[in-house]
Write a protein that holds these residues in place. Structure first.
Motif, PDB file in Angstrom:
ATOM      1  N   CYS A 109      -0.487   7.528  -7.977  1.00  0.00           N
ATOM      2  CA  CYS A 109      -1.243   6.470  -8.633  1.00  0.00           C
ATOM      3  C   CYS A 109      -2.074   7.095  -9.737  1.00  0.00           C
ATOM      4  N   GLU A 110      -2.439   6.310 -10.726  1.00  0.00           N
ATOM      5  CA  GLU A 110      -3.131   6.828 -11.894  1.00  0.00           C
ATOM      6  C   GLU A 110      -4.639   6.907 -11.700  1.00  0.00           C
ATOM      7  N   SER A 111      -5.150   6.350 -10.631  1.00  0.00           N
ATOM      8  CA  SER A 111      -6.595   6.349 -10.430  1.00  0.00           C
ATOM      9  C   SER A 111      -7.070   7.725  -9.971  1.00  0.00           C
ATOM     10  N   THR A 112      -8.339   7.959 -10.150  1.00  0.00           N
ATOM     11  CA  THR A 112      -8.924   9.205  -9.665  1.00  0.00           C
ATOM     12  C   THR A 112      -9.366   9.016  -8.228  1.00  0.00           C
ATOM     13  N   ALA A 113      -9.533  10.122  -7.536  1.00  0.00           N
ATOM     14  CA  ALA A 113      -9.938  10.048  -6.130  1.00  0.00           C
ATOM     15  C   ALA A 113     -11.290   9.357  -5.982  1.00  0.00           C
ATOM     16  N   GLU A 114     -12.187   9.516  -6.983  1.00  0.00           N
ATOM     17  CA  GLU A 114     -13.524   8.932  -6.881  1.00  0.00           C
ATOM     18  C   GLU A 114     -13.491   7.409  -6.927  1.00  0.00           C
ATOM     19  N   SER A 115     -12.529   6.833  -7.642  1.00  0.00           N
ATOM     20  CA  SER A 115     -12.512   5.383  -7.814  1.00  0.00           C
ATOM     21  C   SER A 115     -11.460   4.699  -6.953  1.00  0.00           C
ATOM     22  N   ALA A 116     -10.714   5.445  -6.186  1.00  0.00           N
ATOM     23  CA  ALA A 116      -9.611   4.876  -5.423  1.00  0.00           C
ATOM     24  C   ALA A 116     -10.002   4.602  -3.977  1.00  0.00           C
ATOM     25  N   ILE A 117      -9.363   3.599  -3.418  1.00  0.00           N
ATOM     26  CA  ILE A 117      -9.403   3.378  -1.977  1.00  0.00           C
ATOM     27  C   ILE A 117      -8.256   4.226  -1.432  1.00  0.00           C
ATOM     28  N   GLU A 118      -8.602   5.197  -0.613  1.00  0.00           N
ATOM     29  CA  GLU A 118      -7.629   6.154  -0.097  1.00  0.00           C
ATOM     30  C   GLU A 118      -7.084   5.667   1.243  1.00  0.00           C
ATOM     31  N   ILE A 119      -5.747   5.532   1.322  1.00  0.00           N
ATOM     32  CA  ILE A 119      -5.076   5.043   2.526  1.00  0.00           C
ATOM     33  C   ILE A 119      -3.958   6.015   2.877  1.00  0.00           C
ATOM     34  N   TRP A 120      -3.828   6.280   4.174  1.00  0.00           N
ATOM     35  CA  TRP A 120      -2.738   7.126   4.645  1.00  0.00           C
ATOM     36  C   TRP A 120      -1.963   6.372   5.715  1.00  0.00           C
ATOM     37  N   SER A 121      -0.664   6.265   5.515  1.00  0.00           N
ATOM     38  CA  SER A 121       0.243   5.685   6.499  1.00  0.00           C
ATOM     39  C   SER A 121       1.015   6.838   7.132  1.00  0.00           C
ATOM     40  N   ALA A 122       0.633   7.217   8.359  1.00  0.00           N
ATOM     41  CA  ALA A 122       1.267   8.324   9.078  1.00  0.00           C
ATOM     42  C   ALA A 122       2.461   7.782   9.867  1.00  0.00           C
ATOM     43  N   GLY A 123       3.600   8.434   9.738  1.00  0.00           N
ATOM     44  CA  GLY A 123       4.803   7.936  10.404  1.00  0.00           C
ATOM     45  C   GLY A 123       5.281   6.659   9.741  1.00  0.00           C
ATOM     46  N   CYS A 124       5.415   6.699   8.424  1.00  0.00           N
ATOM     47  CA  CYS A 124       5.675   5.486   7.640  1.00  0.00           C
ATOM     48  C   CYS A 124       7.093   4.961   7.749  1.00  0.00           C
ATOM     49  N   GLY A 125       8.008   5.722   8.336  1.00  0.00           N
ATOM     50  CA  GLY A 125       9.377   5.248   8.474  1.00  0.00           C
ATOM     51  C   GLY A 125      10.001   4.916   7.131  1.00  0.00           C
ATOM     52  N   ALA A 126      10.586   3.743   7.020  1.00  0.00           N
ATOM     53  CA  ALA A 126      11.280   3.324   5.803  1.00  0.00           C
ATOM     54  C   ALA A 126      10.342   2.695   4.773  1.00  0.00           C
ATOM     55  N   GLY A 127       9.036   2.789   4.993  1.00  0.00           N
ATOM     56  CA  GLY A 127       8.074   2.387   3.981  1.00  0.00           C
ATOM     57  C   GLY A 127       7.529   0.977   4.064  1.00  0.00           C
ATOM     58  N   GLU A 128       7.930   0.214   5.068  1.00  0.00           N
ATOM     59  CA  GLU A 128       7.477  -1.174   5.139  1.00  0.00           C
ATOM     60  C   GLU A 128       5.954  -1.288   5.186  1.00  0.00           C
ATOM     61  N   GLU A 129       5.308  -0.429   5.967  1.00  0.00           N
ATOM     62  CA  GLU A 129       3.861  -0.513   6.126  1.00  0.00           C
ATOM     63  C   GLU A 129       3.105  -0.183   4.830  1.00  0.00           C
ATOM     64  N   PRO A 130       3.354   0.965   4.195  1.00  0.00           N
ATOM     65  CA  PRO A 130       2.604   1.229   2.960  1.00  0.00           C
ATOM     66  C   PRO A 130       2.909   0.222   1.853  1.00  0.00           C
ATOM     67  N   TYR A 131       4.155  -0.221   1.757  1.00  0.00           N
ATOM     68  CA  TYR A 131       4.477  -1.215   0.736  1.00  0.00           C
ATOM     69  C   TYR A 131       3.816  -2.561   1.045  1.00  0.00           C
ATOM     70  N   SER A 132       3.674  -2.899   2.308  1.00  0.00           N
ATOM     71  CA  SER A 132       2.975  -4.144   2.668  1.00  0.00           C
ATOM     72  C   SER A 132       1.520  -4.088   2.231  1.00  0.00           C
ATOM     73  N   ILE A 133       0.883  -2.943   2.410  1.00  0.00           N
ATOM     74  CA  ILE A 133      -0.497  -2.776   1.955  1.00  0.00           C
ATOM     75  C   ILE A 133      -0.561  -2.953   0.435  1.00  0.00           C
ATOM     76  N   CYS A 134       0.375  -2.353  -0.265  1.00  0.00           N
ATOM     77  CA  CYS A 134       0.424  -2.477  -1.716  1.00  0.00           C
ATOM     78  C   CYS A 134       0.625  -3.936  -2.134  1.00  0.00           C
ATOM     79  N   LEU A 135       1.521  -4.652  -1.463  1.00  0.00           N
ATOM     80  CA  LEU A 135       1.749  -6.074  -1.766  1.00  0.00           C
ATOM     81  C   LEU A 135       0.488  -6.891  -1.547  1.00  0.00           C
ATOM     82  N   LEU A 136      -0.162  -6.675  -0.426  1.00  0.00           N
ATOM     83  CA  LEU A 136      -1.397  -7.409  -0.142  1.00  0.00           C
ATOM     84  C   LEU A 136      -2.447  -7.163  -1.223  1.00  0.00           C
ATOM     85  N   HIS A 137      -2.536  -5.936  -1.653  1.00  0.00           N
ATOM     86  CA  HIS A 137      -3.501  -5.584  -2.697  1.00  0.00           C
ATOM     87  C   HIS A 137      -3.157  -6.263  -4.024  1.00  0.00           C
TER      88      HIS A 137
END
Length: 178
Positions: free
Chosen positions: A3-31
């Protein structure tokens, strides 16, 4: 992808064991599709890790069976996905930009953090022995921002003797440092 944001201005999220990506992409969609202007303006940085190279390869191309979106409102599905054929949809490029994928086994290593939100559902506290669960829980706790959240699976229980975490009222799978 980074992502293009800096660590200071970003909401930092970690999806551990993300599998095929449904969970992190769902967070992105919601955002990105949020009606809350403050939330839409916030920069997200989503790290997604898994120990399975095949799953990560699937996550990076973001192609899913149509059935994966059956419970999604049509307007969201149509905005976020490009139909490939009758059976598959591909997530559109803008929704891929905020998610960065890494090959990593959380028993051996973890991203540095700190994170505002760590999603570790149906993995560490389901499949690993108690000693390993305690080690992972300590390291997850150390990577939470003050006031951050840890989300575990709805049917998972944390091992005794770990760091002090308290569940949100009516949400036992969402925890905060006590």
């Amino acid at each position: 992808r980074q992502c293009e944001s800096t660590a200071e201005s970003a909401i930092e999220i970690w999806s551990a064991g993300c599998g095929a990506g449904e969970e992190p992409y769902s967070i992105c969609l919601l955002h990105r599709l949020s009606e809350d202007p403050d939330l839409r303006q916030a920069n997200l940085r989503i790290l997604a890790t898994d120990s399975d190279e095949h799953q990560l390869a699937r996550a990076q191309i973001a192609v899913y069976p149509v059935g994966c979106t059956k419970d999604m409102p049509a307007e969201i599905r149509d905005a976020a996905f490009e139909p490939l054929d009758d059976d598959q949809l591909q997530l559109r490029d803008p929704y891929l930009e905020d998610v960065e994928f890494f090959l990593q086994d959380l028993r051996c290593g973890m991203p540095d953090g700190p994170f505002h939100l760590i999603l570790c559902r149906n993995l560490a506290f389901t499949y690993f022995v108690e000693e390993t669960q305690l080690e992972i829980l300590d390291r997850l706790h150390d990577r939470l921002q003050p006031g951050g959240y840890l989300v575990v699976g709805a049917h998972e229980e944390l091992p005794e003797g770990g760091p002090s975490l308290e569940a949100l009222p009516h949400c036992p799978s969402i925890l905060r440092p006590a």
